[in-house]
Design a protein around this motif. Structure first.
Motif, PDB file in Angstrom:
ATOM      1  N   ALA A 128       3.269  -1.914  -9.321  1.00  0.00           N
ATOM      2  CA  ALA A 128       2.593  -1.155  -8.097  1.00  0.00           C
ATOM      3  C   ALA A 128       1.044  -1.468  -8.954  1.00  0.00           C
ATOM      4  CB  ALA A 128       3.084   0.228  -9.326  1.00  0.00           C
ATOM      5  N   ALA A 129       0.507  -1.748  -9.465  1.00  0.00           N
ATOM      6  CA  ALA A 129      -0.622  -2.042 -10.194  1.00  0.00           C
ATOM      7  C   ALA A 129      -1.121  -3.482  -9.129  1.00  0.00           C
ATOM      8  CB  ALA A 129      -0.851  -2.152 -11.482  1.00  0.00           C
ATOM      9  N   ALA A 130      -0.037  -4.254  -8.906  1.00  0.00           N
ATOM     10  CA  ALA A 130      -0.563  -5.562  -8.217  1.00  0.00           C
ATOM     11  C   ALA A 130      -0.441  -4.769  -6.626  1.00  0.00           C
ATOM     12  CB  ALA A 130       1.109  -6.607  -8.212  1.00  0.00           C
ATOM     13  N   LEU A 131       0.239  -4.114  -6.193  1.00  0.00           N
ATOM     14  CA  LEU A 131      -0.072  -3.366  -4.672  1.00  0.00           C
ATOM     15  C   LEU A 131      -1.134  -3.057  -5.179  1.00  0.00           C
ATOM     16  CD1 LEU A 131       1.977  -2.649  -2.329  1.00  0.00           C
ATOM     17  CD2 LEU A 131       2.691  -1.106  -3.672  1.00  0.00           C
ATOM     18  N   ALA A 132      -1.053  -1.624  -6.076  1.00  0.00           N
ATOM     19  CA  ALA A 132      -2.761  -1.285  -5.788  1.00  0.00           C
ATOM     20  C   ALA A 132      -4.124  -2.627  -5.685  1.00  0.00           C
ATOM     21  CB  ALA A 132      -2.478  -0.686  -6.616  1.00  0.00           C
ATOM     22  N   ARG A 144      -0.384   6.575  -1.274  1.00  0.00           N
ATOM     23  CA  ARG A 144       1.235   6.869  -0.694  1.00  0.00           C
ATOM     24  C   ARG A 144       1.983   5.952  -1.145  1.00  0.00           C
ATOM     25  NH1 ARG A 144      -1.109  11.062   4.161  1.00  0.00           N
ATOM     26  NH2 ARG A 144      -2.078  12.149   3.073  1.00  0.00           N
ATOM     27  N   GLU A 145       1.672   4.317  -1.031  1.00  0.00           N
ATOM     28  CA  GLU A 145       2.407   3.562  -0.723  1.00  0.00           C
ATOM     29  C   GLU A 145       3.411   2.897  -1.530  1.00  0.00           C
ATOM     30  OE1 GLU A 145       2.811  -1.103   1.393  1.00  0.00           O
ATOM     31  OE2 GLU A 145       0.838  -0.084   1.263  1.00  0.00           O
ATOM     32  N   VAL A 146       2.084   3.022  -3.046  1.00  0.00           N
ATOM     33  CA  VAL A 146       2.535   2.685  -4.406  1.00  0.00           C
ATOM     34  C   VAL A 146       3.160   4.331  -4.563  1.00  0.00           C
ATOM     35  CG1 VAL A 146       0.802   2.764  -6.715  1.00  0.00           C
ATOM     36  CG2 VAL A 146      -0.115   1.550  -4.479  1.00  0.00           C
ATOM     37  N   PHE A 154      11.525  13.762 -11.513  1.00  0.00           N
ATOM     38  CA  PHE A 154      10.602  12.828 -10.667  1.00  0.00           C
ATOM     39  C   PHE A 154       9.709  13.708 -10.194  1.00  0.00           C
ATOM     40  CE2 PHE A 154       7.569  10.843  -8.133  1.00  0.00           C
ATOM     41  CZ  PHE A 154       7.025   9.289  -8.684  1.00  0.00           C
ATOM     42  N   HIS A 155       7.964  13.545 -10.989  1.00  0.00           N
ATOM     43  CA  HIS A 155       6.976  14.475 -10.309  1.00  0.00           C
ATOM     44  C   HIS A 155       5.431  13.417 -10.243  1.00  0.00           C
ATOM     45  CE1 HIS A 155       5.234  18.128 -10.477  1.00  0.00           C
ATOM     46  NE2 HIS A 155       4.068  17.192 -11.846  1.00  0.00           N
ATOM     47  N   GLY A 156       5.621  13.112  -9.365  1.00  0.00           N
ATOM     48  CA  GLY A 156       4.733  12.693  -8.807  1.00  0.00           C
ATOM     49  C   GLY A 156       3.361  13.261  -8.551  1.00  0.00           C
ATOM     50  N   GLU A 157       2.007  12.419  -7.764  1.00  0.00           N
ATOM     51  CA  GLU A 157       1.066  13.409  -7.541  1.00  0.00           C
ATOM     52  C   GLU A 157       0.890  13.177  -5.857  1.00  0.00           C
ATOM     53  OE1 GLU A 157      -4.243  13.425  -7.341  1.00  0.00           O
ATOM     54  OE2 GLU A 157      -2.734  11.589  -8.406  1.00  0.00           O
ATOM     55  N   GLU A 158       1.510  12.365  -5.216  1.00  0.00           N
ATOM     56  CA  GLU A 158       1.476  12.487  -4.163  1.00  0.00           C
ATOM     57  C   GLU A 158       2.896  12.963  -2.735  1.00  0.00           C
ATOM     58  OE1 GLU A 158      -1.049  12.005  -3.177  1.00  0.00           O
ATOM     59  OE2 GLU A 158      -2.401  10.850  -4.565  1.00  0.00           O
ATOM     60  N   TRP A 203      10.257  11.171 -14.511  1.00  0.00           N
ATOM     61  CA  TRP A 203       8.949  10.382 -14.623  1.00  0.00           C
ATOM     62  C   TRP A 203       7.709  10.960 -13.581  1.00  0.00           C
ATOM     63  CZ3 TRP A 203      10.050   5.072 -15.595  1.00  0.00           C
ATOM     64  CH2 TRP A 203      11.511   4.517 -16.246  1.00  0.00           C
ATOM     65  N   VAL A 204       7.444  11.118 -15.070  1.00  0.00           N
ATOM     66  CA  VAL A 204       5.550  11.928 -13.795  1.00  0.00           C
ATOM     67  C   VAL A 204       4.132  10.678 -13.673  1.00  0.00           C
ATOM     68  CG1 VAL A 204       3.633  13.529 -15.334  1.00  0.00           C
ATOM     69  CG2 VAL A 204       6.161  13.777 -15.834  1.00  0.00           C
ATOM     70  N   VAL A 205       4.134  10.770 -12.978  1.00  0.00           N
ATOM     71  CA  VAL A 205       3.491   9.816 -12.401  1.00  0.00           C
ATOM     72  C   VAL A 205       2.686   9.586 -11.123  1.00  0.00           C
ATOM     73  CG1 VAL A 205       4.088   7.667 -10.770  1.00  0.00           C
ATOM     74  CG2 VAL A 205       5.802   8.371 -12.036  1.00  0.00           C
ATOM     75  N   ASP A 206       1.296   8.945 -12.026  1.00  0.00           N
ATOM     76  CA  ASP A 206      -0.058   9.116 -11.105  1.00  0.00           C
ATOM     77  C   ASP A 206      -0.287   7.443 -10.529  1.00  0.00           C
ATOM     78  OD1 ASP A 206      -2.762   9.603  -9.334  1.00  0.00           O
ATOM     79  OD2 ASP A 206      -3.039  10.198 -11.178  1.00  0.00           O
ATOM     80  N   PRO A 207       0.179   7.297  -9.057  1.00  0.00           N
ATOM     81  CA  PRO A 207      -0.005   5.695  -8.661  1.00  0.00           C
ATOM     82  C   PRO A 207      -1.296   5.358  -8.795  1.00  0.00           C
ATOM     83  CG  PRO A 207       0.111   7.238  -6.628  1.00  0.00           C
ATOM     84  CD  PRO A 207       0.255   8.066  -7.671  1.00  0.00           C
ATOM     85  N   ILE A 208      -2.476   6.244  -8.583  1.00  0.00           N
ATOM     86  CA  ILE A 208      -3.654   5.128  -8.316  1.00  0.00           C
ATOM     87  C   ILE A 208      -4.365   6.706  -8.632  1.00  0.00           C
ATOM     88  CG2 ILE A 208      -5.942   4.486  -7.193  1.00  0.00           C
ATOM     89  CD1 ILE A 208      -3.906   3.183  -5.227  1.00  0.00           C
ATOM     90  N   ASP A 209      -4.715   6.339 -10.422  1.00  0.00           N
ATOM     91  CA  ASP A 209      -5.295   7.573 -11.042  1.00  0.00           C
ATOM     92  C   ASP A 209      -7.229   7.236 -10.895  1.00  0.00           C
ATOM     93  OD1 ASP A 209      -6.119   9.929 -12.928  1.00  0.00           O
ATOM     94  OD2 ASP A 209      -5.971   8.513 -14.565  1.00  0.00           O
TER      95      ASP A 209
END
Length: 273
Positions: A21-25, A51-53, A70-74, A86-92
């Motif tokens: 995910a970091a590489a994509l960001a 959103r993509e990440v 799953f619990h994500g920001e977006e 899984w608690v996720v912030d794709p780009i914090d």
């Protein structure tokens, strides 16, 4: 799917996903970033990359652990049947990302229970800084590392020698309240830092590059991974209610009690005005 993984195995899986995910960001940042939407206010932005990440992270988790929550920001929450979430912030640190700052991270926390920091049992946490490639990793009961090197919190001698990180919300009223609290705090501590990404601030506490981090109103995805990094490095984690909103403190044990008392007292004063 039954919960058959150890916390370390969850961390391995989370790290693999976070690195991808970091590489994509980072690629999307290099290509140029535009605001895709706004949330709570005009300054609370979301990019197409956010959103993509998150889509990538959610897909990879579903492939490996289809029955987990799953619990994500977006993209919100999805219930599971294993008791794992899984608690996720794709780009914090999306505003930093938008402006080309290196202070942003991919944050993936794995918890047992609901996506509530006061109720979950944290199992594993991974924070990756795409701009630098730095990887913070925490496994419950096994410590925390930065790029494989063990972390330990600092030991400030007094509150006056404590370097404190903080952050601000996106609405004007909350920012005014937070600045008022900061005005009462800044004369009591060594200095204050504001980096703009809660996950990285938590990791900074674990690494000892700040002595403490506090903020009112951060979300579970902001701190699920970073809080375990801080805790496994020896930090005290405190959560309390202030005016109907949770406040969080991650601090070196040597100053945690004093700092909590100071911040809580200031919040009471400010919110009463």
């Amino acid at each position: 799917m039954p919960d058959t993984l150890t916390p370390a195995q969850f961390a391995d899986l989370a790290e693999s996903i976070a690195r991808e995910a970091a590489a994509l960001a980072a690629r999307r940042r290099a290509e140029g970033v535009e605001v895709a939407d706004r949330k709570s206010s005009i300054v609370d932005v979301v990019t197409a990359a956010d959103r993509e990440v998150e889509d990538l992270v959610r897909t990879r988790i579903a492939e490996a652990r289809p029955d987990d929550g799953f619990h994500g920001e977006e993209s919100g929450s999805g219930a599971g049947s294993t008791g794992i979430t899984w608690v996720v912030d794709p780009i914090d640190g999306t505003v930093n990302y938008l402006y080309g700052s290196e202070q942003y991270g991919v944050s993936i926390g794995v918890v047992r229970g609901s996506a509530d920091p006061t109720q979950w049992e944290a199992l594993a946490g991974i924070v990756v800084a795409p701009a630098t490639g730095t990887v913070w990793r925490a496994v419950a009961g096994e410590g925390a590392t930065r790029d494989g090197v063990a972390l330990r919190v600092s030991t400030p001698a007094s509150l006056a020698e404590t370097l404190v990180a903080t952050g601000f919300g996106y609405t004007a009223d909350r920012r005014r309240e937070q600045v008022a609290v900061l005005a009462g705090l800044i004369g009591e501590v060594r200095d204050v830092r504001r980096a703009g990404a809660a996950s990285l601030d938590c990791c900074a506490v674990g690494a000892g590059t700040v002595d403490a981090y506090y903020e009112r109103g951060i979300n579970p995805w902001d701190m699920a991974a970073g809080s375990l990094v801080a805790a496994e490095a020896g930090a005290s984690v405190r959560i309390w209610e202030a005016g109907g909103t949770r406040s969080f403190l991650f601090a070196a044990p040597a100053v945690a009690d004093q700092l909590e008392a100071l911040v809580r007292g200031l919040e009471v004063e400010v919110l009463a005005d």
